[in-house]
Design an enzyme around this catalytic site. Structure first.
Site, PDB file in Angstrom:
ATOM      1  CE  LYS A   1      44.014  46.058  35.757  1.00 31.70           C
ATOM      2  NZ  LYS A   1      42.977  46.981  36.224  1.00 31.70           N
TER       3      LYS A   1
HETATM    4  N1  GLU Z   1      41.949  47.108  39.810  1.00 32.36           N
HETATM    5  C1  GLU Z   1      41.186  48.284  40.099  1.00 32.36           C
HETATM    6  C2  GLU Z   1      40.854  49.025  38.823  1.00 32.36           C
HETATM    7  O1  GLU Z   1      40.857  48.462  37.756  1.00 32.36           O
HETATM    8  C3  GLU Z   1      41.842  49.156  41.156  1.00 32.36           C
HETATM    9  C4  GLU Z   1      43.189  49.670  40.786  1.00 32.36           C
HETATM   10  C5  GLU Z   1      43.916  50.390  41.913  1.00 32.36           C
HETATM   11  O2  GLU Z   1      43.345  50.567  42.967  1.00 32.36           O
HETATM   12  O3  GLU Z   1      45.069  50.757  41.688  1.00 32.36           O
HETATM   13  O4  GLU Z   1      40.520  50.156  38.831  1.00 32.36           O
END
Ligand code: GLU
Length: 465
Positions: free
Chosen positions: A157
């Site tokens: 993240k």
């Molecule tokens: N931000 C989204 C999540 O928390 C998508 C993450 C992604 O597609 O890599 O799942």
């Protein structure tokens, strides 16, 4: 139904992060006959942000759930230690020239939690409250999320501590390019693939892709959630919301709820919340009685009209003021008399101090980390079911995977194919999570953690540690 879990195993926030280490209690029995009762996890990164001592620490909640799962699995402690904490944490300082000619220094993070099952994967959020513990928690949740839906990715993240609503488009672009070039050395189509998250979108991904491509050649697969014109996937934008709706539909079967008779309140009207409300109302015939945005929410017990809510937001900047509705706060929305609550905004919304006021029978977590461990325990004791984030909102990363596959193959899928693959993944993953929670007699959340941790542990072991 989950039994009320015993004492919390992870201690509260340490007000002096650098001096003391956080102790995490581990399962007593470990393999190889060794007994270890506590282990040190790395001290928090020293930063102004992490010095907010009284703040709820979402990373501790994730560790707590991990420990419960590891204990049920009787996980070898050496292996647990390897997959519990992040592999790599990068903190970057971003010099950004503002429109007024002043140079601002903005802090960003990329945390790579685990890549045993494939390249690191996870979104980037822009928010004034982003700190290292939040990004760690979210990175860890990504590892478990990609594992639950069984896509060949790990978890990561990113976050930038900034309120993007105060920035112009030019400032946002310069910030995004600065962040991309600072994390350039650890991202890549086979290394770590960012995506949108809170307050970022397809445009943000277009800038990231362009900035990365300057030094590596045209690389659409380095990010997902891109505009369609740049290799984005059809259906990616609605994917998280659609996945949430599938999760609700499957949960309704388990808990014998008639979709045509239930009432639903959705907290948040961003990408996830608005698509969720739309699909529930317009495709599934579910009565959505409340929605909200950052400024507050609106409630009509007879049901809202999604199109009117969208128009209200477009015309006034908020859903507040929607005709025929009562105004209410985001906190009040969670406590409404309705059957299902869908938190689709930020984390830490359902806590020890308000979980007893929740009247819904079912909570479907569209946001990441909306429910604290204390709230989980209260919900379990009150027989309120929680469909956990790491399954319920996995539709987004699932279609991110489809996008990445299309980029790598240089081949576009049609919308129907994306939707049918998403449907298969969300339905079979629900069954797997439910089966696991029944087998171990735990909540859906801990069932989801058990399933996820077991897969990651197996992959790490097979690769050789
Ligand atoms: N931000 C989204 C999540 O928390 C998508 C993450 C992604 O597609 O890599 O799942």
């Amino acid at each position: 139904m989950a039994k009320k879990s015993k004492k919390r195993t992870v201690k509260k926030s340490n007000p002096h992060p650098i001096k003391k280490k956080t102790k995490v209690r581990l399962p007593k029995k470990v393999k190889h006959g060794r007994k270890i009762s506590t282990v040190s996890v790395p001290p928090k990164v020293q930063s102004v942000e992490s010095a907010k001592s009284s703040k709820h620490n979402p990373y501790e909640d994730v560790l707590h759930n991990f420990e419960l799962a590891a204990k049920k699995l009787n996980l070898n402690e050496e292996l647990a230690q390897l997959i519990r904490t992040p592999d790599r944490e990068l903190r970057v300082e971003l010099p950004v020239m503002m429109d007024d000619g002043k140079l601002h220094s903005i802090i960003g993070y990329r945390v790579q939690h685990n890549n045993a099952r494939g390249p690191y994967k996870g979104g980037i959020r822009y928010h004034q409250e982003v700190d290292i513990d939040e990004v760690r928690a979210l990175a860890s949740l990504m590892t478990w999320k990609t594992s639950i839906v069984d896509i060949p990715f790990g978890g990561a993240k990113g976050g930038v501590t900034i309120d993007p609503t105060k920035l112009s488009m030019g400032e946002l672009e310069r910030l995004t390019r600065a962040f991309t070039s600072k994390i350039d050395l650890i991202i890549g189509p086979s290394e770590d693939i960012p995506a949108p998250d809170v307050n970022t979108n397809a445009q943000t991904m277009a800038w990231m892709m362009d900035e990365y491509s300057k030094s590596h050649g045209y690389s659409p697969a380095v990010v997902t959630g891109k505009p369609i014109e740049l290799g984005g996937s059809l259906g990616r934008e609605e994917a998280t919301g659609r996945g949430v709706c599938i999760a609700l539909r499957e949960a309704a079967k388990t808990y014998h709820l008639d979709l045509k008779k239930i009432t639903v309140a959705v907290q948040g009207f961003g990408n996830v919340g608005s698509h969720t409300a739309r699909i529930l109302e317009q495709e599934m015939g579910v009565k959505v009685v409340a929605v909200s945005d950052v400024k507050g929410g609106v409630y009509n017990p007879r049901g809202l009209h999604y199109n009117n809510a969208v128009n209200q937001l477009k015309n006034t900047g908020s859903v507040i003021g929607l005709k025929g509705c009562v105004k209410l706060s985001n906190e009040e929305l969670l406590e409404l008399k309705c059957d299902v609550v869908i938190p689709a905004a930020l984390g830490n919304q359902l806590r020890g101090d308000n979980a007893n006021n929740v009247k819904a029978k079912l909570i479907v977590e569209a946001a990441n980390g909306p429910t604290t461990v204390e709230a989980d325990e209260i919900f379990a004791s009150r027989n309120i079911m929680v469909i956990p984030d790491i399954y319920a909102n996995a539709g987004g990363v699932t279609v991110s995977y489809f996008e990445w596959v299309q980029n790598v193959q240089r081949f576009r899928w049609d919308y129907a194919r994306v939707m049918s693959e998403l449907e298969k993944t969300m339905t079979s993953s629900y069954a797997a999570v439910h089966r696991t929670s029944e087998k171990y007699k735990v909540s859906m959340r801990i069932g989801a953690f058990i399933l996820a941790v077991e897969r990651v542990a197996k992959a790490a072991k097979l690769r050789g540690i």
